[in-house]
Scaffold this motif. Sequence first.
Motif, PDB file in Angstrom:
ATOM      1  N   ALA A  67       9.011 -16.379   0.742  1.00 50.81           N
ATOM      2  CA  ALA A  67       9.501 -17.744   0.912  1.00 50.81           C
ATOM      3  C   ALA A  67      11.010 -17.784   1.131  1.00 50.81           C
ATOM      4  O   ALA A  67      11.525 -18.668   1.833  1.00 50.81           O
ATOM      5  N   ASP A  68      11.734 -16.813   0.559  1.00 51.37           N
ATOM      6  CA  ASP A  68      13.182 -16.771   0.691  1.00 51.37           C
ATOM      7  C   ASP A  68      13.644 -16.095   1.976  1.00 51.37           C
ATOM      8  O   ASP A  68      14.853 -15.934   2.187  1.00 51.37           O
ATOM      9  N   GLY A  69      12.701 -15.656   2.806  1.00 54.04           N
ATOM     10  CA  GLY A  69      13.056 -15.101   4.098  1.00 54.04           C
ATOM     11  C   GLY A  69      13.250 -13.609   4.161  1.00 54.04           C
ATOM     12  O   GLY A  69      13.696 -13.079   5.194  1.00 54.04           O
ATOM     13  N   PHE A  70      12.916 -12.888   3.095  1.00 53.18           N
ATOM     14  CA  PHE A  70      13.027 -11.431   3.143  1.00 53.18           C
ATOM     15  C   PHE A  70      11.905 -10.869   4.010  1.00 53.18           C
ATOM     16  O   PHE A  70      10.787 -11.379   4.012  1.00 53.18           O
ATOM     17  N   ARG A  71      12.205  -9.790   4.715  1.00 53.80           N
ATOM     18  CA  ARG A  71      11.211  -9.165   5.594  1.00 53.80           C
ATOM     19  C   ARG A  71      10.512  -7.989   4.933  1.00 53.80           C
ATOM     20  O   ARG A  71       9.429  -7.589   5.355  1.00 53.80           O
ATOM     21  N   TYR A  72      11.152  -7.420   3.901  1.00 56.02           N
ATOM     22  CA  TYR A  72      10.591  -6.233   3.266  1.00 56.02           C
ATOM     23  C   TYR A  72      10.685  -6.373   1.741  1.00 56.02           C
ATOM     24  O   TYR A  72      11.645  -6.928   1.200  1.00 56.02           O
ATOM     25  N   TYR A  73       9.643  -5.847   1.089  1.00 54.43           N
ATOM     26  CA  TYR A  73       9.588  -5.822  -0.362  1.00 54.43           C
ATOM     27  C   TYR A  73       9.389  -4.365  -0.758  1.00 54.43           C
ATOM     28  O   TYR A  73       8.329  -3.783  -0.524  1.00 54.43           O
ATOM     29  N   ASP A  74      10.429  -3.776  -1.334  1.00 56.89           N
ATOM     30  CA  ASP A  74      10.417  -2.353  -1.672  1.00 56.89           C
ATOM     31  C   ASP A  74      10.057  -2.183  -3.139  1.00 56.89           C
ATOM     32  O   ASP A  74      10.801  -2.607  -4.020  1.00 56.89           O
ATOM     33  N   LEU A  75       8.894  -1.565  -3.382  1.00 59.05           N
ATOM     34  CA  LEU A  75       8.439  -1.351  -4.753  1.00 59.05           C
ATOM     35  C   LEU A  75       9.018  -0.097  -5.386  1.00 59.05           C
ATOM     36  O   LEU A  75       8.730   0.212  -6.539  1.00 59.05           O
ATOM     37  N   GLY A  76       9.813   0.652  -4.641  1.00 62.12           N
ATOM     38  CA  GLY A  76      10.504   1.792  -5.221  1.00 62.12           C
ATOM     39  C   GLY A  76       9.799   3.115  -5.012  1.00 62.12           C
ATOM     40  O   GLY A  76       8.657   3.191  -4.561  1.00 62.12           O
ATOM     41  N   GLU A  77      10.507   4.175  -5.361  1.00 59.75           N
ATOM     42  CA  GLU A  77      10.021   5.524  -5.123  1.00 59.75           C
ATOM     43  C   GLU A  77       9.055   5.985  -6.202  1.00 59.75           C
ATOM     44  O   GLU A  77       8.995   5.409  -7.297  1.00 59.75           O
ATOM     45  N   VAL A  78       8.311   7.019  -5.884  1.00 57.22           N
ATOM     46  CA  VAL A  78       7.341   7.604  -6.807  1.00 57.22           C
ATOM     47  C   VAL A  78       7.575   9.101  -6.865  1.00 57.22           C
ATOM     48  O   VAL A  78       7.679   9.759  -5.823  1.00 57.22           O
ATOM     49  N   THR A  79       7.660   9.642  -8.070  1.00 54.33           N
ATOM     50  CA  THR A  79       7.880  11.069  -8.228  1.00 54.33           C
ATOM     51  C   THR A  79       6.606  11.849  -7.923  1.00 54.33           C
ATOM     52  O   THR A  79       5.499  11.305  -7.922  1.00 54.33           O
ATOM     53  N   LYS A  80       6.780  13.114  -7.703  1.00 60.29           N
ATOM     54  CA  LYS A  80       5.663  13.992  -7.362  1.00 60.29           C
ATOM     55  C   LYS A  80       4.625  14.001  -8.477  1.00 60.29           C
ATOM     56  O   LYS A  80       4.947  14.008  -9.656  1.00 60.29           O
ATOM     57  N   ASN A  81       3.358  13.956  -8.059  1.00 60.31           N
ATOM     58  CA  ASN A  81       2.213  14.050  -8.973  1.00 60.31           C
ATOM     59  C   ASN A  81       2.016  12.819  -9.861  1.00 60.31           C
ATOM     60  O   ASN A  81       1.206  12.857 -10.790  1.00 60.31           O
ATOM     61  N   ASN A  82       2.735  11.726  -9.582  1.00 55.89           N
ATOM     62  CA  ASN A  82       2.532  10.499 -10.351  1.00 55.89           C
ATOM     63  C   ASN A  82       1.560   9.607  -9.586  1.00 55.89           C
ATOM     64  O   ASN A  82       1.927   8.579  -9.013  1.00 55.89           O
ATOM     65  N   GLN A  83       0.301  10.021  -9.578  1.00 51.15           N
ATOM     66  CA  GLN A  83      -0.710   9.346  -8.780  1.00 51.15           C
ATOM     67  C   GLN A  83      -0.968   7.918  -9.256  1.00 51.15           C
ATOM     68  O   GLN A  83      -1.203   7.010  -8.451  1.00 51.15           O
ATOM     69  N   GLY A  84      -0.899   7.702 -10.576  1.00 54.02           N
ATOM     70  CA  GLY A  84      -1.146   6.366 -11.109  1.00 54.02           C
ATOM     71  C   GLY A  84      -0.142   5.349 -10.601  1.00 54.02           C
ATOM     72  O   GLY A  84      -0.511   4.235 -10.201  1.00 54.02           O
ATOM     73  N   LEU A  85       1.130   5.732 -10.582  1.00 48.35           N
ATOM     74  CA  LEU A  85       2.163   4.824 -10.095  1.00 48.35           C
ATOM     75  C   LEU A  85       2.018   4.596  -8.593  1.00 48.35           C
ATOM     76  O   LEU A  85       2.208   3.476  -8.105  1.00 48.35           O
ATOM     77  N   ALA A  86       1.673   5.655  -7.868  1.00 51.26           N
ATOM     78  CA  ALA A  86       1.460   5.514  -6.425  1.00 51.26           C
ATOM     79  C   ALA A  86       0.325   4.542  -6.127  1.00 51.26           C
ATOM     80  O   ALA A  86       0.410   3.724  -5.200  1.00 51.26           O
ATOM     81  N   GLU A  87      -0.743   4.605  -6.908  1.00 51.33           N
ATOM     82  CA  GLU A  87      -1.880   3.699  -6.700  1.00 51.33           C
ATOM     83  C   GLU A  87      -1.503   2.259  -7.032  1.00 51.33           C
ATOM     84  O   GLU A  87      -1.925   1.327  -6.341  1.00 51.33           O
ATOM     85  N   PHE A  88      -0.701   2.069  -8.085  1.00 48.31           N
ATOM     86  CA  PHE A  88      -0.276   0.712  -8.438  1.00 48.31           C
ATOM     87  C   PHE A  88       0.521   0.085  -7.300  1.00 48.31           C
ATOM     88  O   PHE A  88       0.328  -1.084  -6.952  1.00 48.31           O
ATOM     89  N   LYS A  89       1.412   0.872  -6.698  1.00 44.63           N
ATOM     90  CA  LYS A  89       2.249   0.331  -5.629  1.00 44.63           C
ATOM     91  C   LYS A  89       1.471   0.174  -4.326  1.00 44.63           C
ATOM     92  O   LYS A  89       1.727  -0.757  -3.554  1.00 44.63           O
ATOM     93  N   SER A  90       0.522   1.050  -4.100  1.00 42.16           N
ATOM     94  CA  SER A  90      -0.283   0.959  -2.875  1.00 42.16           C
ATOM     95  C   SER A  90      -1.189  -0.264  -2.895  1.00 42.16           C
ATOM     96  O   SER A  90      -1.481  -0.848  -1.855  1.00 42.16           O
ATOM     97  N   LYS A  91      -1.654  -0.671  -4.077  1.00 36.47           N
ATOM     98  CA  LYS A  91      -2.599  -1.785  -4.147  1.00 36.47           C
ATOM     99  C   LYS A  91      -1.978  -3.097  -3.688  1.00 36.47           C
ATOM    100  O   LYS A  91      -2.684  -4.049  -3.367  1.00 36.47           O
ATOM    101  N   TRP A  92      -0.635  -3.129  -3.641  1.00 39.30           N
ATOM    102  CA  TRP A  92       0.053  -4.333  -3.173  1.00 39.30           C
ATOM    103  C   TRP A  92       0.237  -4.334  -1.658  1.00 39.30           C
ATOM    104  O   TRP A  92       0.947  -5.182  -1.114  1.00 39.30           O
ATOM    105  N   GLY A  93      -0.402  -3.382  -1.001  1.00 40.66           N
ATOM    106  CA  GLY A  93      -0.322  -3.330   0.447  1.00 40.66           C
ATOM    107  C   GLY A  93       0.894  -2.596   0.962  1.00 40.66           C
ATOM    108  O   GLY A  93       1.154  -2.585   2.174  1.00 40.66           O
ATOM    109  N   ALA A  94       1.650  -1.978   0.068  1.00 41.10           N
ATOM    110  CA  ALA A  94       2.858  -1.267   0.471  1.00 41.10           C
ATOM    111  C   ALA A  94       2.505   0.087   1.088  1.00 41.10           C
ATOM    112  O   ALA A  94       1.540   0.738   0.679  1.00 41.10           O
ATOM    113  N   GLU A  95       3.271   0.487   2.074  1.00 38.84           N
ATOM    114  CA  GLU A  95       3.081   1.773   2.742  1.00 38.84           C
ATOM    115  C   GLU A  95       4.187   2.740   2.341  1.00 38.84           C
ATOM    116  O   GLU A  95       5.338   2.339   2.169  1.00 38.84           O
ATOM    117  N   ALA A  96       3.817   4.002   2.207  1.00 41.64           N
ATOM    118  CA  ALA A  96       4.787   5.025   1.800  1.00 41.64           C
ATOM    119  C   ALA A  96       5.738   5.351   2.950  1.00 41.64           C
ATOM    120  O   ALA A  96       5.313   5.572   4.081  1.00 41.64           O
TER     121      ALA A  96
END
Length: 373
Positions: free
Chosen positions: A292-321
Motif C-alpha cells: 500500500a505504501d508503494g514499495f516494490r520489494y519485500y525482503d525477508l532477509g538471508e538464510v544461513t546454510k542448512n537452516n531449512q526451517g527458516l527457508a521454508e518460513f520465508k518461502s511460504k510468503w511467496g518470496a524467491e531466493a
Amino acid sequence: MKYNSTTDFAEPVQTLRVMEVDSQTDPRWEALVTTLPNGLIYHHPAWLQVLEEAYGYKPVNLACEDSNGQLRGVLPLFYTRGLFTGRCFSSLPRTPVAGPLACDDRATKALVHAASEQARDHPGAQLQLKVLSNVIDGLVDGVVGVPWRPTYVLELPERPELLRIGNSRNHARIKWAANKATKLGVEVHPAETERELRAWYELYLNTMRWVAVPPRPYRFFEVAWQLLQPRGLMRLLLAKHYEAGQPRLLAGSLFLMFGQTAFYAFTGWRREDLPLRPNDVIQWRAIQDACADGFRYYDLGEVTKNNQGLAEFKSKWGAEARLLYRYYYPVPRELEIGMLESSSRVHQFGNAVWRHLPIKATVLLSNWAHHYF
C-alpha cells in the motif's frame, strides 16, 4: 584521490573523481540515494549515522563525481579493527547488503578501484563489499567475489488487492492463519514509544538465544529508533493478545524501509505463544502495508546454510531466493570463508550451549563479539 576513466568512443567523456565525503553534511549523497531506483536503506546517511553512533565505527565514505561536480555514485565504507578479524574496510559492518551505488559501470568501477586502494594503502587491511548480485565481477583486478547466502525477496504488485502469496492454496492458508489469530484476540499495531521498543527487546533477546544468534545491543536499537523512526525509515509492529481488555505482548518485528524495498530485519517472540500465530499476522500486515505504501520489494532477509526451517518460513510468503555475494580485496583464504558457514558438530554443540545460557550472559558475550569481530 582521483580516478580517470576514458573509453574508445570518439566523443569525449567526463573525468571521474573519487573522494571521501561526509554523508551527513553533503546533501548530494542523500539526493543520489533517493534518486537511484536501487538505493537501499543501507545506503542512506541516516543508517550510516546509526552504525557510527551505536558501534563507534570510523566512516570512510566514498563518492564519485564528474567534472561538473555531479555525483555519479557512492560507496559507504567503515573502517573497523577486530581482535580476530583484523583491519577491514567494510560496506557495511552489521549490515546484510550495501556496496557501491552508482549511475553506471564507470562510476562503479571507479568507486571499487578507490576502495581497493584504501585497503592497499593500509598493510594487512582487507576490503569487503556486500552486494545483491555478481555485478562487480571483473570490474577491478584483484577484487574477487564469492557466493554468500540466499536472501528471500517477494516482488509486490502495484496495488494491495492484486497481492497474492504464492499459489491460491498457499494464499488461502495464510489468510486463514491471519484471520484465526484475529479471532483469537490478536491485534497488530505499530510501536509508538521507546518504552514499547524496550519491551520488545526483551522478547528479541529470548528469541536470539533460542536461535543461537548473538543479539544486537540495545544501544543499536535505541539509536535506530531515534534516527530512523521519526523519518519513516523504521517501523516496529507489535502483536498483542487482548483478554478482558488487557493486552499481552506476544511478538514484534522491526522493518527498515526506503526506496523500493522494505526489509524484515529483526524479530522477537514468545515460544509458548506461537499457537496464536502472531508472526503470521505480523507478516501479513507488514506485506500489505508495504504494498500500500508503494514499495516494490519485500525482503525477508538471508538464510544461513542448512537452516531449512527458516527457508521454508520465508518461502511460504511467496518470496524467491536471490543469492548475495561478498567481494574481497585481497582475496582471503578459502578456509576463512568456509568457517563462517560451519555445520560441524562443534558448531551444533555451540548452538545448544548458547540456548541454555542466561540472557545476561548472551548480552555480555554478544557485546564482546561485536567489539572484537
